[in-house]
Design an enzyme around this catalytic site. Sequence first.
Site, PDB file in Angstrom:
ATOM      1  N   HIS A  56       0.838  -1.212   0.000  1.00  0.00           N
ATOM      2  CA  HIS A  56       0.000   0.000   0.000  1.00  0.00           C
ATOM      3  C   HIS A  56       0.868   1.256   0.000  1.00  0.00           C
ATOM      4  O   HIS A  56       1.463   1.623   1.013  1.00  0.00           O
ATOM      5  CB  HIS A  56      -0.940   0.025   1.203  1.00  0.00           C
ATOM      6  CG  HIS A  56      -1.975   1.099   1.090  1.00  0.00           C
ATOM      7  ND1 HIS A  56      -3.314   0.833   0.892  1.00  0.00           N
ATOM      8  CD2 HIS A  56      -1.873   2.448   1.094  1.00  0.00           C
ATOM      9  CE1 HIS A  56      -3.984   1.966   0.788  1.00  0.00           C
ATOM     10  NE2 HIS A  56      -3.118   2.976   0.916  1.00  0.00           N
ATOM     11  N   HIS A  58       1.525   5.360  -2.160  1.00  0.00           N
ATOM     12  CA  HIS A  58       1.041   6.395  -3.096  1.00  0.00           C
ATOM     13  C   HIS A  58       2.262   7.018  -3.766  1.00  0.00           C
ATOM     14  O   HIS A  58       2.790   8.027  -3.301  1.00  0.00           O
ATOM     15  CB  HIS A  58       0.216   7.451  -2.355  1.00  0.00           C
ATOM     16  CG  HIS A  58      -1.070   6.912  -1.827  1.00  0.00           C
ATOM     17  ND1 HIS A  58      -2.263   7.018  -2.515  1.00  0.00           N
ATOM     18  CD2 HIS A  58      -1.353   6.215  -0.700  1.00  0.00           C
ATOM     19  CE1 HIS A  58      -3.222   6.424  -1.824  1.00  0.00           C
ATOM     20  NE2 HIS A  58      -2.690   5.924  -0.715  1.00  0.00           N
ATOM     21  N   GLN A 151      -9.369   8.988  -6.016  1.00  0.00           N
ATOM     22  CA  GLN A 151      -9.169   9.627  -4.716  1.00  0.00           C
ATOM     23  C   GLN A 151     -10.356  10.484  -4.273  1.00  0.00           C
ATOM     24  O   GLN A 151     -10.706  10.523  -3.101  1.00  0.00           O
ATOM     25  CB  GLN A 151      -7.904  10.511  -4.781  1.00  0.00           C
ATOM     26  CG  GLN A 151      -7.674  11.453  -3.615  1.00  0.00           C
ATOM     27  CD  GLN A 151      -7.109  10.747  -2.410  1.00  0.00           C
ATOM     28  OE1 GLN A 151      -5.942  10.374  -2.366  1.00  0.00           O
ATOM     29  NE2 GLN A 151      -7.938  10.540  -1.390  1.00  0.00           N
ATOM     30  N   HIS A 209      -9.371   1.453  -0.506  1.00  0.00           N
ATOM     31  CA  HIS A 209      -9.275   2.190   0.746  1.00  0.00           C
ATOM     32  C   HIS A 209     -10.650   2.006   1.395  1.00  0.00           C
ATOM     33  O   HIS A 209     -11.652   2.476   0.850  1.00  0.00           O
ATOM     34  CB  HIS A 209      -9.030   3.667   0.489  1.00  0.00           C
ATOM     35  CG  HIS A 209      -7.617   4.011   0.123  1.00  0.00           C
ATOM     36  ND1 HIS A 209      -7.027   3.584  -1.025  1.00  0.00           N
ATOM     37  CD2 HIS A 209      -6.684   4.742   0.792  1.00  0.00           C
ATOM     38  CE1 HIS A 209      -5.780   4.047  -1.064  1.00  0.00           C
ATOM     39  NE2 HIS A 209      -5.539   4.746   0.023  1.00  0.00           N
ATOM     40  N   GLU A 212     -11.598   4.066   6.090  1.00  0.00           N
ATOM     41  CA  GLU A 212     -10.482   4.786   6.721  1.00  0.00           C
ATOM     42  C   GLU A 212     -11.071   5.989   7.454  1.00  0.00           C
ATOM     43  O   GLU A 212     -10.966   7.133   7.019  1.00  0.00           O
ATOM     44  CB  GLU A 212      -9.435   5.229   5.700  1.00  0.00           C
ATOM     45  CG  GLU A 212      -8.184   5.787   6.383  1.00  0.00           C
ATOM     46  CD  GLU A 212      -7.134   6.303   5.419  1.00  0.00           C
ATOM     47  OE1 GLU A 212      -7.389   6.349   4.207  1.00  0.00           O
ATOM     48  OE2 GLU A 212      -6.040   6.686   5.892  1.00  0.00           O
ATOM     49  N   ASP A 308       2.048   3.208   2.972  1.00  0.00           N
ATOM     50  CA  ASP A 308       1.091   4.251   2.603  1.00  0.00           C
ATOM     51  C   ASP A 308       1.764   5.523   2.077  1.00  0.00           C
ATOM     52  O   ASP A 308       1.534   5.913   0.946  1.00  0.00           O
ATOM     53  CB  ASP A 308       0.145   4.573   3.773  1.00  0.00           C
ATOM     54  CG  ASP A 308      -1.185   5.160   3.316  1.00  0.00           C
ATOM     55  OD1 ASP A 308      -1.399   5.299   2.106  1.00  0.00           O
ATOM     56  OD2 ASP A 308      -2.020   5.476   4.196  1.00  0.00           O
TER      57      ASP A 308
END
Length: 424
Positions: A56, A58, A151, A209, A212, A308
């Site tokens: 995971h 970005h 996103q 996701h 969260e 992350d």
Amino acid sequence: MFDLIVKGGTLPDGRQADIGIKGATITAIEDLGTAEAGDVIDAAGDLVSPPFVDPHFHMDATLSYGKPRINASGTLLEGIGLWGELKQVMTQDEVVARALDYCDWAASLGLLAIRSHVDTCDDRLLGVEALLHVRDKVKDYIDLQLVAFPQDGFYRDPTARANTLRALDMGVDVVGGIPHFERTMEDGAASVRELCEIAAERGLPVDLHCDETDDPNSRHIETLAYETQRLGLQGRVAGSHLTSMHSMDNYYVSKLLPLIAEAEINAIPNPLINITLQGRHDTYPKRRGLTRVKEMLAMGINVGWGQDCVLDPWYSLGTGDMLDVAFMGLHVAQMTSPEEMKTCFDMVTTHNAKTMGLSNYGLKVGAKASLVVLDAGHPIEAVRSRANRLAVIAKGKVITRSARADAALNLPGRPDKVVRRHRA
Ligand code: FE2
């Protein structure tokens, strides 16, 4: 005759063995005696592990800290807003350059497989094009999987749905989503349903996701487990974060965990990020927001720690070292028994490899010759000391080799000696 022998190391399961490599493949794990090789790495007394795996990340946002400004509140929502500002001004060349710099860091630390989300809420799909280029550029040393990640919401953003499908057409590997960020709980559940259907049609994995949030009523993981079962996606689906589970009613969780196990969903808690982002609306007691890691492991669910973020709108620190991630996860989840500490090491290696569906991973004959030599005697010591990487081998090639960080000590009242700094 081997191309390379890693001699005398201790494997994570405690075995001692030499590892013989021909080309890009492990061809022997045994005592190789005086067998000849083009190159030999002396790993006597050192831990030899399969490479670290991060499920995971970005990579389109990494190493952008401070651009165009810093996240003042430190919250997830300001981070998402700040990322929206950065997206307006970033260029494809800049994204490629930041991503490649991060891959250099990762490779030097033995992190040789990464699953990165890439934002699809951009009509230009600039980040998608950039990371597809990076995936190809690093393929000889890092297995990079990309997740199409809307996103700003698959439904909430007006063009996200179309752009996510375009990104998948362009060759992005995994279907992503963010159900808790849709406008309503119903829209969130509908997005889970459609995203799973898209994955089933295209034969792709899913990684959402999911929940969260600190809201105990955010229950998209239940829908994800249901859709996984309905569409026969068992083993191909991951739920990232799952932080609402921290705050859920215990009775409800006792029903939920067997559903997650039955659907063979892989869970990805991200302890560096969730310990800093969750509980921001609380006074005291302040929830810590990590999902129920030990309870999921006890149910037989595959759980692995994710990184992350590194130096981006959501997280102002980070190194790319999965041992940092395991160390933080161990603390926050209170995994302090010897078995649990060892599990934390496995979570950033074998568990994450399972989540990513990596073939030919691990220390076994016939597997890909990717491995790490660590300045530690065993996995728990590696986590405790975040051990130096003495060598990293990627697909049969030695990509880095470093000397031990020993210190020669000359102290008043103490005998002169050399201290291997991180060894107990
Ligand atoms: Fe994330």
